[in-house]
Design a protein around this motif. Structure first.
Motif, PDB file in Angstrom:
ATOM      1  N   LYS A  93      18.146  20.094 -43.249  1.00  0.00           N
ATOM      2  CA  LYS A  93      18.405  19.819 -42.070  1.00  0.00           C
ATOM      3  C   LYS A  93      19.902  20.293 -41.574  1.00  0.00           C
ATOM      4  O   LYS A  93      20.763  20.461 -42.552  1.00  0.00           O
ATOM      5  N   ASN A 133      19.025  18.717 -35.120  1.00  0.00           N
ATOM      6  CA  ASN A 133      19.411  18.222 -36.271  1.00  0.00           C
ATOM      7  C   ASN A 133      18.375  17.641 -37.105  1.00  0.00           C
ATOM      8  O   ASN A 133      18.772  17.320 -38.413  1.00  0.00           O
ATOM      9  N   ASN A 134      17.237  17.284 -36.463  1.00  0.00           N
ATOM     10  CA  ASN A 134      16.266  16.652 -37.173  1.00  0.00           C
ATOM     11  C   ASN A 134      15.060  17.565 -37.299  1.00  0.00           C
ATOM     12  O   ASN A 134      13.750  17.034 -38.091  1.00  0.00           O
ATOM     13  N   ASN A 140      25.564  23.829 -36.684  1.00  0.00           N
ATOM     14  CA  ASN A 140      25.354  22.625 -36.323  1.00  0.00           C
ATOM     15  C   ASN A 140      24.414  22.510 -34.980  1.00  0.00           C
ATOM     16  O   ASN A 140      24.626  23.411 -34.124  1.00  0.00           O
ATOM     17  N   TRP A 164      24.132  25.091 -47.750  1.00  0.00           N
ATOM     18  CA  TRP A 164      24.363  23.511 -48.555  1.00  0.00           C
ATOM     19  C   TRP A 164      23.845  23.125 -46.835  1.00  0.00           C
ATOM     20  O   TRP A 164      24.658  23.082 -45.744  1.00  0.00           O
ATOM     21  N   GLY A 165      22.958  22.086 -47.163  1.00  0.00           N
ATOM     22  CA  GLY A 165      22.666  21.323 -45.711  1.00  0.00           C
ATOM     23  C   GLY A 165      21.952  19.945 -46.190  1.00  0.00           C
ATOM     24  O   GLY A 165      21.717  19.777 -47.284  1.00  0.00           O
ATOM     25  N   ARG A 166      21.970  19.181 -45.274  1.00  0.00           N
ATOM     26  CA  ARG A 166      21.280  17.863 -45.355  1.00  0.00           C
ATOM     27  C   ARG A 166      19.889  17.838 -46.019  1.00  0.00           C
ATOM     28  O   ARG A 166      19.094  18.850 -45.719  1.00  0.00           O
ATOM     29  N   GLU A 167      19.493  16.854 -46.412  1.00  0.00           N
ATOM     30  CA  GLU A 167      18.126  16.814 -47.212  1.00  0.00           C
ATOM     31  C   GLU A 167      17.459  17.920 -47.689  1.00  0.00           C
ATOM     32  O   GLU A 167      16.692  18.509 -47.414  1.00  0.00           O
ATOM     33  N   ASN A 168      18.554  18.166 -48.941  1.00  0.00           N
ATOM     34  CA  ASN A 168      17.980  19.327 -49.867  1.00  0.00           C
ATOM     35  C   ASN A 168      18.188  20.693 -49.015  1.00  0.00           C
ATOM     36  O   ASN A 168      17.020  21.489 -49.093  1.00  0.00           O
ATOM     37  N   ASN A 169      18.981  21.035 -48.101  1.00  0.00           N
ATOM     38  CA  ASN A 169      18.775  22.243 -47.294  1.00  0.00           C
ATOM     39  C   ASN A 169      17.739  22.258 -46.363  1.00  0.00           C
ATOM     40  O   ASN A 169      17.530  23.236 -45.772  1.00  0.00           O
ATOM     41  N   ILE A 226      24.232  22.771 -41.717  1.00  0.00           N
ATOM     42  CA  ILE A 226      24.219  23.714 -42.739  1.00  0.00           C
ATOM     43  C   ILE A 226      25.278  24.623 -42.891  1.00  0.00           C
ATOM     44  O   ILE A 226      25.570  25.495 -41.833  1.00  0.00           O
TER      45      ILE A 226
END
Length: 428
Positions: free
Chosen positions: A147, A121-122, A115, A140-145, A150
Motif C-alpha cells: 500500500k 492508498n488502499n 503517495n 518500502w511501503g505499508r502492509e509489506n510493500n 511507498i
C-alpha cells in the motif's frame, strides 16, 4: 462532497459529441515523452485530474511541460535524465500513475516517495512491487510493500523472466518500463492479453519490443526519441453515451473520434451480442485506431459476459450492468474479481446503488447477476468517490421515473471534466 439532482424524464436524446482523450494513452504519452530525447507534442490530451497528476509528477522531476494552444508540449529529459524530486510525488486517485512510476523509478538513481488519495492508498501495489523486487528494486511501503505511500531508492535493475498472474495493463507496463532500464533482456509471459497502449506507444517513441500472443521481450538500455501523439477519444468515456443511446427510447447518437484499440472494444462486442444497434466507421486503422460510433435505441436481450473478454471491458462493467437492467432476460457477469480493487469495490457499489433504484441485481464472488427488464424509480445514490460509478448513475437518471440525487458528483472530473456539459448538449 456536492450532490446534484437529475431528472431526465420525457426528454429526447439526439445529436453528436466528441468525448475527451483516452485516459490510458494520455498518461503514457506524458510519461514516455518525459523520458524521451527531444520535444513531444500531444494533441487531444485528457485534462482530467488523473492525467494532471501524472503531469505534475514529471514536472517535479525536472521535466518542462507546457499547455499551449490546446496541445501538451513535453520537453524530454532522456530515459536517465529525470532528477530527484524535492517533494512527495502525489498521484491522486490514479493507479496508472502510481504503478507505472513504481516500475520507472525503481531503475533510476535517486530517492522518491509516491503517495495518493485515500482511495488509491488502499489499492494493492504488491502485484507491482513483488516482481520489481525480483529485479532488485528497493521499495518500502505499508502492509509489506502493498500500500501507498511507498518510498523508492532507485538502483540498477537486473532483467527477469516473469509470468503475470493477473491480466493487468498497469503491472505489465510497470515491468516493461523497468525492463528498459534493466541490464539484460526481460521476458514477460502469462496473462499479457490486456490493453496494449504501452506497447504501441513505446514503439512510436522508438523502443523495440518483441511481442506475440504469449510473451513480451524488452531489451534494457534502449533510448527513446520524441513523437507527435494524437490521443483518440476514450472508449471508456464513450461507453456511457453508447449506453444512453441504447436504453432511451428514440435516442440517436454519433460519438466521434473514439479509440478503437481491439484490447478495449469489448463493450461493442457485448452490446452487439445483446442486439444493440451500434455501427462503427473506422477513420484510422494503424497505430492507435479510432473512428465514429453510431448508436440507436434498441430492444436488448440478456447475455453472459466472462472469460477472455473481461480484460477488454473491465472499466465498462458498471455501465454494462445498467444496460443489462433494460435487457430481456438475465445477464450474468463472471471472472471480474478485478472490479473489487478498482477505485472502489465496483461489484459492491454497482449492486448497492442500482438496487436503490429498483433494479433486480445481485453480487457474486466474481461478478453479478442482473435480471431484466426493470423499471427504475429514482432516489438518492452515491458515487463512492468513483468516477465510473458516478457517470453510470447519471445515465441511469434518463430511465428513472423520479428524480435521482447523486452524491459526490465531483469525482467524475477524474476522467471526464465536462461530462455534464456534454450530456446537456445532446438532450432536447
Amino acid at each position: 462532497m456536492n450532490s446534484i439532482r437529475l431528472n431526465h424524464t420525457d426528454v429526447r436524446v439526439k445529436g453528436e459529441l466528441t468525448v475527451p482523450g483516452d485516459k490510458s494513452i494520455s498518461h503514457r504519452a506524458v510519461m514516455f515523452g518525459s523520458i524521451a530525447e527531444g520535444t513531444t507534442v500531444i494533441s487531444n490530451f485528457l485534462r482530467g485530474d488523473d492525467c494532471l497528476a501524472t503531469m505534475n509528477c514529471f514536472r517535479k522531476m525536472g521535466v518542462k511541460i507546457e499547455d499551449s494552444n490546446g496541445d501538451i508540449i513535453v520537453h524530454g529529459k532522456g530515459i536517465t535524465g529525470l532528477k530527484e524530486p524535492k517533494d512527495v510525488l502525489y498521484t491522486g486517485n490514479s493507479g496508472t500513475t502510481a504503478r507505472l512510476l513504481l516500475g520507472l523509478l525503481s531503475g533510476l538513481p535517486f530517492y522518491s516517495v509516491l503517495n495518493g488519495d485515500v482511495s488509491l492508498n488502499n489499492r494493492p501495489m504488491s502485484r507491482v512491487t513483488d516482481p520489481l523486487k525480483l529485479m532488485g528494486a528497493q521499495t518500502w511501503g505499508r502492509e509489506n510493500n502493498n500500500k501507498l505511500p511507498i518510498s523508492i531508492q532507485g538502483t540498477q535493475l537486473s532483467a527477469i523472466e516473469y509470468e503475470l498472474p493477473v491480466a493487468s495493463a498497469q503491472v505489465k507496463s510497470a515491468l516493461i518500463l523497468a525492463g528498459l532500464l534493466a541490464e539484460g533482456v526481460t521476458k514477460i509471459t502469462g496473462k499479457i492479453q490486456s490493453r496494449d497502449h504501452t506497447e504501441k506507444l513505446l514503439q512510436q517513441y522508438g523502443a523495440y519490443l518483441s511481442m506475440d500472443d504469449n510473451q513480451i521481450i524488452v531489451k534494457g538500455g534502449q533510448k527513446l526519441h520524441s513523437a507527435n501523439v494524437f490521443v483518440p477519444g476514450d472508449i471508456s468515456s464513450a461507453a456511457f453515451f453508447i449506453a444512453l443511446g441504447l436504453i432511451v427510447p428514440g435516442a440517436e447518437l454519433v460519438i466521434k473520434n473514439v479509440g478503437l484499440n481491439e484490447t478495449r472494444t469489448g463493450i461493442l462486442d457485448v452490446v452487439r451480442a445483446m442486439g444493440g444497434n451500434v455501427e462503427v466507421e473506422t477513420i484510422r486503422r494503424n497505430g492507435e485506431p479510432f473512428g465514429n460510433i453510431y448508436v440507436k435505441y434498441s430492444d436488448l436481450t440478456a447475455t453472459e459476459i466472462s472469460g477472455a473478454i473481461i480484460p477488454r471491458l473491465i472499466d465498462e462493467i458498471p455501465i454494462i450492468a445498467l444496460i443489462a437492467t433494460q435487457a430481456e432476460g438475465t445477464t450474468i457477469i463472471r471472472d471480474a474479481t478485478e472490479l473489487k480493487v478498482k477505485e472502489t469495490n465496483r461489484i459492491e457499489a454497482v449492486v448497492t446503488e442500482l438496487s436503490k433504484l429498483g433494479a433486480s441485481i445481485e453480487a457474486t464472488d466474481d461478478g453479478m447477476i442482473i435480471h431484466g427488464k426493470q423499471k427504475l424509480k429514482g432516489g438518492q445514490v452515491k458515487t463512492h468517490g468513483d468516477h465510473r460509478i458516478g457517470m453510470m448513475l447519471a445515465i441511469a437518471s434518463f430511465i428513472c421515473s423520479e428524480d435521482l440525487i447523486l452524491e459526490n458528483a465531483d469525482c467524475i472530473k477524474i476522467s471526464y471534466p465536462n461530462f455534464f456539459q456534454d450530456l446537456k448538449s445532446i438532450v432536447q
